[in-house]
Enzyme design. Structure first.
Site, PDB file in Angstrom:
ATOM      1  N   LYS A  12      49.260  29.866 -28.257  1.00  0.00           N
ATOM      2  CA  LYS A  12      50.291  30.690 -27.628  1.00  0.00           C
ATOM      3  C   LYS A  12      50.355  32.055 -28.311  1.00  0.00           C
ATOM      4  O   LYS A  12      49.895  32.244 -29.446  1.00  0.00           O
ATOM      5  CB  LYS A  12      51.659  30.020 -27.691  1.00  0.00           C
ATOM      6  CG  LYS A  12      52.218  29.794 -29.118  1.00  0.00           C
ATOM      7  CD  LYS A  12      52.890  31.003 -29.744  1.00  0.00           C
ATOM      8  CE  LYS A  12      53.430  30.722 -31.137  1.00  0.00           C
ATOM      9  NZ  LYS A  12      53.879  31.963 -31.834  1.00  0.00           N
ATOM     10  N   ASP A 146      58.396  25.231 -33.135  1.00  0.00           N
ATOM     11  CA  ASP A 146      57.536  25.597 -32.010  1.00  0.00           C
ATOM     12  C   ASP A 146      56.946  24.402 -31.276  1.00  0.00           C
ATOM     13  O   ASP A 146      56.323  24.570 -30.219  1.00  0.00           O
ATOM     14  CB  ASP A 146      56.377  26.485 -32.489  1.00  0.00           C
ATOM     15  CG  ASP A 146      56.812  27.911 -32.778  1.00  0.00           C
ATOM     16  OD1 ASP A 146      57.981  28.240 -32.504  1.00  0.00           O
ATOM     17  OD2 ASP A 146      55.983  28.686 -33.283  1.00  0.00           O
TER      18      ASP A 146
END
Length: 304
Positions: A12, A146
């Site tokens: 990401k 995350d």
């Protein structure tokens, strides 16, 4: 039961990251926009019920040499947490192909952990309904802030709190080319936050408004030039002051014509958004070298 499956753990970038405050426990509140990429780690996992739980993790790949396959690895921790939560005893063999660098701001370790959890749910026939997903998010959040975002299939997520309050963002855009440049050295997240000065409230509110505009643009399929000027990362204010390799990398990308360049997360990767394929490939060719690793990709599950 027994079986083996292969799963992809996408990396990401953060298209936006503002630090909105600090909690008493030392954690920081964020407002961020995650964008998953079409590059990441590959995992093969095999599991079957046994008299006692045994987890075997082997790590290979371009960045596997610096990552241990023991209890300190997030993929191992994720498997252990899964078996403990569901009260399952099993032998579990995990093969992790580490394609993404460590300490790079790409969230690869978090993605590995989420991929292991979802793969084990599939192997042990655990239905991923709404209630179960809430449970899995709680497991994931304990592994890292995350990790929860990677449990879901959507490409874009707005996140608040410490990153655990997630809102999926509808994806109607055509992806630009995304250049990912890694200076072949990691960046420490704790150091990035320790050296950070939080913005005044008025400036934070302005940035939150820009975040909402960015989300609106992605949901409505706006072209790159309409939203790329809204990308922002507050952590650059601290990291670029002491991490010269990251600062230089960003300036090189801009100097080569990558107008929209930004550090991802707490670094050390810098990404650039480029609409034209040939221009993107030209920048990659220029910036590649022995002192950095460069990827050319696009947003996960989007059209080019």
């Amino acid at each position: 039961m027994s079986g083996e499956i292969s799963v992809f753990a996408p990396a990401k970038i953060n298209l936006f990251l503002e630090v909105t405050g600090k909690r008493e426990n030392g954690y920081h509140n964020l407002a961020t926009l995650f964008a998953k990429l079409a590059i990441g780690d590959d995992i093969k996992i095999c599991a079957q019920k046994a008299d006692k739980t045994e987890i075997n993790l082997k790590v290979k790949g371009p960045f596997g040499a610096n990552l241990k396959g023991d209890k300190s690895n997030l993929a191992y921790k994720a498997a252990s947490a899964f078996f403990e939560y569901f009260g399952i005893k099993a032998r579990c063999d995990i093969r992790l192909e580490k394609n993404m660098p460590l300490g790079s701001g790409l969230g690869a370790g978090s993605s590995d952990a989420a991929a292991v959890i979802t793969a084990l749910c599939q192997l042990f026939n655990i239905e991923l309904n709404a209630k179960r997903m809430k449970d899995l998010v709680q497991i994931a959040a304990k592994l890292g802030a995350d990790v929860p975002v990677f449990l879901y299939p959507e490409t874009f997520f707005k996140a608040e709190g410490i990153g655990e309050v997630l809102t999926p963002v509808k994806n109607k855009i055509k992806s630009p080319w995304v250049i990912i440049a890694y200076p072949n050295e990691s960046s420490d997240t704790k150091e990035a936050y320790t050296k950070l000065t939080i913005n005044p409230q008025e400036k934070i509110l302005t940035h939150i408004s820009n975040l909402n505009k960015l989300v609106y643009s992605i949901e409505n399929g706006s072209p790159l030039q309409d939203y790329a000027h809204l990308i922002y990362n507050k952590l650059e204010d601290s990291v670029l002051t002491y991490k010269g390799s990251v600062a230089r990398l960003k300036q090189e990308l801009i100097g080569l014509g990558a107008q929209y360049a930004l550090m991802s997360g707490s670094g050390s990767c810098v990404f650039a958004l480029v609409q034209d394929e040939q221009k993107a490939k030209g920048i990659v060719k220029e910036i590649e070298g022995d002192s950095r690793t460069v990827f050319l990709t696009h947003f996960w599950r989007t059209q080019l």
